[in-house]
Write an enzyme that holds these catalytic residues in place. Structure first.
Site, PDB file in Angstrom:
ATOM      1  N   ASN A  84      16.842  66.431 -12.140  1.00 52.24           N
ATOM      2  CA  ASN A  84      16.333  66.866 -13.441  1.00 52.24           C
ATOM      3  C   ASN A  84      17.086  68.107 -13.910  1.00 52.24           C
ATOM      4  OD1 ASN A  84      14.361  64.890 -13.763  1.00 52.24           O
ATOM      5  ND2 ASN A  84      12.720  66.140 -12.887  1.00 52.24           N
ATOM      6  N   HIS A 102      18.228  55.362  -7.290  1.00 55.66           N
ATOM      7  CA  HIS A 102      17.260  55.460  -6.197  1.00 55.66           C
ATOM      8  C   HIS A 102      17.625  56.651  -5.315  1.00 55.66           C
ATOM      9  CE1 HIS A 102      14.718  54.679  -2.887  1.00 55.66           C
ATOM     10  NE2 HIS A 102      14.488  53.419  -3.149  1.00 55.66           N
ATOM     11  N   HIS A 160      11.060  58.309 -17.901  1.00 52.05           N
ATOM     12  CA  HIS A 160      12.500  58.410 -18.214  1.00 52.05           C
ATOM     13  C   HIS A 160      12.994  57.188 -18.987  1.00 52.05           C
ATOM     14  CE1 HIS A 160      13.293  61.963 -15.589  1.00 52.05           C
ATOM     15  NE2 HIS A 160      12.275  61.469 -14.900  1.00 52.05           N
ATOM     16  N   TYR A 181      11.174  53.855  -6.272  1.00 52.60           N
ATOM     17  CA  TYR A 181      12.306  53.446  -7.111  1.00 52.60           C
ATOM     18  C   TYR A 181      12.682  51.975  -6.915  1.00 52.60           C
ATOM     19  CZ  TYR A 181      12.701  58.231  -8.702  1.00 52.60           C
ATOM     20  OH  TYR A 181      12.427  59.449  -9.280  1.00 52.60           O
TER      21      TYR A 181
HETATM   22 FE1  HDE Z   1      11.291  59.915 -10.742  1.00 53.10          FE
HETATM   23  N1  HDE Z   1      10.963  57.974 -11.203  1.00 53.10           N
HETATM   24  N2  HDE Z   1       9.602  59.972  -9.639  1.00 53.10           N
HETATM   25  N3  HDE Z   1      11.524  61.930 -10.403  1.00 53.10           N
HETATM   26  N4  HDE Z   1      12.926  59.948 -11.873  1.00 53.10           N
HETATM   27  C1  HDE Z   1      11.745  57.200 -11.976  1.00 53.10           C
HETATM   28  O1  HDE Z   1      12.427  55.035 -11.410  1.00 53.10           O
HETATM   29  C2  HDE Z   1       8.907  58.883  -9.266  1.00 53.10           C
HETATM   30  C3  HDE Z   1      10.733  62.710  -9.618  1.00 53.10           C
HETATM   31  C4  HDE Z   1      13.793  60.969 -12.038  1.00 53.10           C
HETATM   32  O2  HDE Z   1      18.012  57.562 -15.234  1.00 53.10           O
HETATM   33  C5  HDE Z   1      11.344  55.760 -11.943  1.00 53.10           C
HETATM   34  O3  HDE Z   1      14.108  53.697 -12.085  1.00 53.10           O
HETATM   35  C6  HDE Z   1       7.847  59.268  -8.368  1.00 53.10           C
HETATM   36  C7  HDE Z   1      11.370  63.965  -9.332  1.00 53.10           C
HETATM   37  C8  HDE Z   1      14.846  60.589 -12.944  1.00 53.10           C
HETATM   38  O4  HDE Z   1      17.244  55.654 -14.501  1.00 53.10           O
HETATM   39  C9  HDE Z   1      10.179  55.744 -10.958  1.00 53.10           C
HETATM   40  C10 HDE Z   1       7.928  60.622  -8.243  1.00 53.10           C
HETATM   41  C11 HDE Z   1      12.563  63.909  -9.994  1.00 53.10           C
HETATM   42  C12 HDE Z   1      14.571  59.269 -13.296  1.00 53.10           C
HETATM   43  C13 HDE Z   1      10.061  57.195 -10.585  1.00 53.10           C
HETATM   44  C14 HDE Z   1       9.051  61.052  -9.038  1.00 53.10           C
HETATM   45  C15 HDE Z   1      12.640  62.633 -10.651  1.00 53.10           C
HETATM   46  C16 HDE Z   1      13.373  58.892 -12.605  1.00 53.10           C
HETATM   47  C17 HDE Z   1      11.114  55.121 -13.270  1.00 53.10           C
HETATM   48  C18 HDE Z   1       7.042  61.545  -7.429  1.00 53.10           C
HETATM   49  C19 HDE Z   1      13.634  64.998 -10.054  1.00 53.10           C
HETATM   50  C20 HDE Z   1      15.359  58.401 -14.251  1.00 53.10           C
HETATM   51  C21 HDE Z   1      12.342  54.252 -13.536  1.00 53.10           C
HETATM   52  C22 HDE Z   1       7.092  61.275  -6.063  1.00 53.10           C
HETATM   53  C23 HDE Z   1      14.220  65.286  -8.784  1.00 53.10           C
HETATM   54  C24 HDE Z   1      16.392  57.596 -13.526  1.00 53.10           C
HETATM   55  C25 HDE Z   1      13.081  54.280 -12.320  1.00 53.10           C
HETATM   56  C26 HDE Z   1      17.295  56.882 -14.500  1.00 53.10           C
HETATM   57  C27 HDE Z   1      12.797  57.627 -12.676  1.00 53.10           C
HETATM   58  C28 HDE Z   1       9.149  57.605  -9.694  1.00 53.10           C
HETATM   59  C29 HDE Z   1       9.400  62.413  -9.152  1.00 53.10           C
HETATM   60  C30 HDE Z   1      13.760  62.279 -11.461  1.00 53.10           C
HETATM   61  C31 HDE Z   1       8.886  55.141 -11.438  1.00 53.10           C
HETATM   62  C32 HDE Z   1       6.844  58.335  -7.740  1.00 53.10           C
HETATM   63  C33 HDE Z   1      10.832  65.102  -8.470  1.00 53.10           C
HETATM   64  C34 HDE Z   1      15.993  61.445 -13.431  1.00 53.10           C
HETATM   65  O5  HDE Z   1      10.492  54.991  -9.837  1.00 53.10           O
END
Ligand code: HDE
Length: 722
Positions: free
Chosen positions: A163, A354, A90, A377
């Site tokens: 999402n 988060h 993202h 996060y």
């Molecule tokens: Fe994320 N995801 N994600 N994700 N995600 C990040 O956190 C992660 C997942 C989502 O506008 C990271 O701050 C793991 C689902 C959005 O700043 C990180 C897993 C959904 C955003 C991270 C998921 C999301 C992130 C990278 C599996 C939809 C952008 C930067 C367990 C419900 C937030 C950050 C923004 C961002 C990890 C799965 C949505 C790396 C480990 C499911 C919208 O922490």
């Protein structure tokens, strides 16, 4: 010397946001942070007034630069460190401020403070994003879009980090690094950027059948939205609502765009990446700038705890949605984005969402994907923002008072007075004290747990194909065509035949027609399903679900649409003006496109300002085309390859083509050049206005057609050369 003016310090709240147009009163936080407007005297970071910002300090006019030049060194040092690591996923995003209002109290199901009183406007910050591309990649890549909402509530920040697709690729967080490594550019050569159409992604996907449902969505036009304002948002996981008495129910969160759900078509998305890589962020920025505030309704699907096991799928499985035909979405509030950022880096880049930022009344479920996110996060913010004090950055500060015994650390901002930084204590009168649930404290929902310690996937997560099948069956014909085309494109880019074969075998378990059509497109037979496929649980109920098709989205409005009017000297100025008035009144924007910038002289002698010249734009930047009459203008445009291509492309992309009087000749010229049958564009969505006068009924039909968004069902699209 000009009289020196003090930099203007604008009082702001704890989030660092100046008073918002929503009128939310956040003045009690005013002392904490000062947002600054540029002053009139240039200084160093220590406030030293700088007399010369053009020349570094050197020995003699042509001599070496002196190490002593502390002004130069400070400036260059700051510049050297102006980048922070981009988000690992993202990375590319766009954000805006706004407000959330609940329609009526939700006290029956949750005690969350911001869901109680319709008179309360809760400030929010929203960030939209693509997942795979780097910060500088194009907005229109085929990808899932992030839809993150932070509610700054008096009980603390609540982050709904969702999402635009209601399901996720994997069921367990332990697979996330593998999924992301497979879709990101390949590690040996960092190719391709912001694209899933490559070997490693499909290698992984074809080995992991639980990804199939989300892949179906990602191959649909949902993955190439027309605008952030025209896409849905989903919390994806099942969460919990908890009422004052501690009674819990399961809840899925939804955002429904007021403008309806609309998408681009693939060829448009590809061309837009070159014509305007910032297409989505520009659209969002301009809408807010114009005062056409983007809006979404907040929806919930509530499932009583007693019904947890009533479905054919597991509520804890993030690869499944709850069909709206089974549990309707109740609309409970509205989100309005009404203020652009003052500084992209300070706000959009530094916001740290988060999924664990909760308020009392909202809690987690045991979804194993959600549980893994709870670690990730905070951890990622430490490397991205560089300090455990990232919560003190203005955009991350809660409105709620922050009081605890955490002190120190890199870049600590808050100066907490006194000698007590531990608990329990008597020297600080026991403060700050913990608070029970009745006094607004957060208490995790008590849930009975028992079981062995295991690394195992619940058998209730095993059905990977029923919901992809439901999604496929719920699409109208053109939506299915686009899904097939997307699979053919993506798998066509795969260089390893075994990967293609595995993937088509997977699709054969979703729907035989889908698999056959993709196999035909790839020039291969449908391979037999993998061993054991017949043992996988499967249900074909419900047969279809209307909410899954974008074709069902409402189409009453043309707000936010941009219409191109093609003109040259001698254009029928009255027609242009009549159309402009109608479009602007309906909330759309009209742009005059001509062979050159500057002005054109209309048939009646009046001068008209040109917004864009043909070489600088393309039809992909607009939602519809209008060719007004005026013999001289139309003759010039018929001889201009850019103008003809503009109309052909717009038709090919299913857009409204309208023409009045001689303007019809330009449409005919384009149809001929595009190889259309009988030299005609058949429509639907081709609106002809005969005669000199652009009348109300013509304009009405144009507006109604634009509100339909696109006509991708035109029967001749496959034959059109554009
Ligand atoms: Fe994320 N995801 N994600 N994700 N995600 C990040 O956190 C992660 C997942 C989502 O506008 C990271 O701050 C793991 C689902 C959005 O700043 C990180 C897993 C959904 C955003 C991270 C998921 C999301 C992130 C990278 C599996 C939809 C952008 C930067 C367990 C419900 C937030 C950050 C923004 C961002 C990890 C799965 C949505 C790396 C480990 C499911 C919208 O922490």
């Amino acid at each position: 010397m000009a009289k020196s003016k003090q930099p203007k310090m604008v009082a702001a709240n704890k989030t660092g946001l100046a008073a918002s147009p929503s009128g939310v009163n956040r003045s009690e936080q005013a002392a904490a942070v000062l947002a600054q407007e540029p002053g009139d005297t240039l200084t160093t970071n220590q406030g030293l007034r700088i007399s010369d910002n053009q020349n570094s300090l050197r020995a003699g006019t042509r001599g070496p630069t002196l190490l002593e030049d502390h002004i130069l060194r400070e400036k260059i040092m700051h510049f050297d460190h102006e980048r922070i690591p981009e988000r690992v996923v993202h990375a590319r995003g766009a954000g805006a401020h706004g407000v959330f209002e609940v329609y009526k109290s939700m006290a029956k199901v949750t005690k969350a403070g911001f869901l109680q009183d319709p008179a309360v406007k809760t400030p929010v910050f929203v960030r939209f994003s693509t997942v795979a591309g780097s910060r500088g990649s194009a907005d229109t890549a085929r990808d899932v879009r992030g839809f993150s909402v932070r509610f700054y509530t008096p009980e603390g920040n609540f982050d709904l980090v969702g999402n635009n697709i209601p399901v996720f690729f994997i069921q367990d967080a332990i697979k996330f690094p593998d999924l992301i490594h497979s879709v990101k550019p390949e590690p040996h050569n960092e190719i391709p950027q912001a694209a899933s159409a490559h070997d490693t992604f499909w290698d992984f996907i074809s080995m992991v059948p639980e990804t199939t449902h989300t892949v179906m969505w990602a191959m649909s036009d949902r993955a190439i939205p027309r605008s952030f304002q025209m896409m849905e948002g989903f919390g994806v996981h099942t969460f919990r609502f908890v009422d004052e008495a501690g009674k819990a129910s399961f809840v899925k969160f939804h955002w429904k765009p007021v403008l309806g759900v609309h998408s681009l078509v693939w060829d448009e998305a590809v061309k837009l990446a070159g014509k305007d890589a910032d297409f989505h962020r520009r659209d969002l920025w301009e809408a807010i700038d114009k005062g056409q505030y983007p809006e979404w309704e907040f929806g919930v699907q509530i499932v009583p705890e007693a019904d947890e096991h009533k479905f054919d799928f597991d509520l804890l499985d993030a690869t499944k949605l709850i069909p709206e035909s089974l549990v309707p979405v109740k609309l409970i509030g509205k989100l309005t984005l009404n203020r652009n950022t003052d500084n992209y880096f300070a706000e959009t880049e530094q916001i740290a969402f988060h999924p664990g930022h909760l308020v009392p009344g909202i809690d987690f479920s045991n979804d194993p994907l959600l549980q893994g996110r709870l670690f990730s996060y905070t951890d990622t913010q430490l490397s991205r923002l560089g300090s455990a004090n990232f919560h003190e950055i203005p955009i991350n500060r809660p409105l709620a008072p922050v009081d605890n015994n955490q002190r120190d650390g890199h870049m600590r901002q808050t100066i907490v007075k006194g000698r007590v930084s531990y608990e329990p204590n008597t020297l600080g009168s026991g403060c700050p004290m913990q608070r029970p649930w009745e006094q607004g404290g957060f208490v995790s929902h008590p849930e009975t747990m028992e079981g062995e310690k295991l690394r195992i996937r619940s058998p209730s997560f095993a059905d990977h194909f029923s919901q992809p099948g439901l999604f496929w069956r719920s699409q109208v014909r053109w939506e299915q065509d686009h899904i097939v085309a997307a699979f053919c494109f993506e798998l066509g880019k795969v260089t390893v035949p075994a990967v293609r074969e595995r993937m088509v075998a997977t699709l054969s378990q979703v729907d035989v027609v889908l698999a056959q059509r993709v196999a035909d497109g790839l020039g291969m037979p449908v391979p037999p399903p993998p061993k054991g496929a017949e043992d996988v649980p499967h249900t074909d109920e419900p047969k279809t679900d209307r909410a899954l098709s974008m074709a069902e989205s409402h189409k009453e409005s043309i707000v936010g649409r941009t219409i191109a009017v093609l003109a040259a000297h001698g254009v029928d100025g009255k027609a242009v003006d009549a159309m402009r008035v109608a479009l602007v009144n309906a909330g759309a924007t009209m742009k005059l496109i001509a062979p050159n910038l500057g002005k054109i002289k209309a048939a009646g002698g009046e001068q008209m300002d040109v917004d864009h010249s043909f070489p600088t734009v393309g039809s992909v930047l607009f939602d519809a085309v209008f060719a007004p009459g005026g013999e001289q203008s139309v003759t010039a445009l018929c001889a201009d390859a850019n103008a003809v291509l503009f109309v052909k492309e717009a038709y090919k992309h299913g857009k409204v083509i309208a023409a009045s009087d001689e303007g019809l000749k330009l449409i005919a010229r384009a149809a001929m050049s595009a190889g259309a049958a009988d030299g005609k564009f058949l429509g639907p969505g081709v609106i002809a206005g005969l005669g000199k006068v652009v009348n109300t009924s013509f304009i009405k039909s144009v507006l109604a057609a634009v509100a339909m968004h696109r006509f991708p069902e035109r029967p001749d699209l496959a034959d059109i050369v554009a």
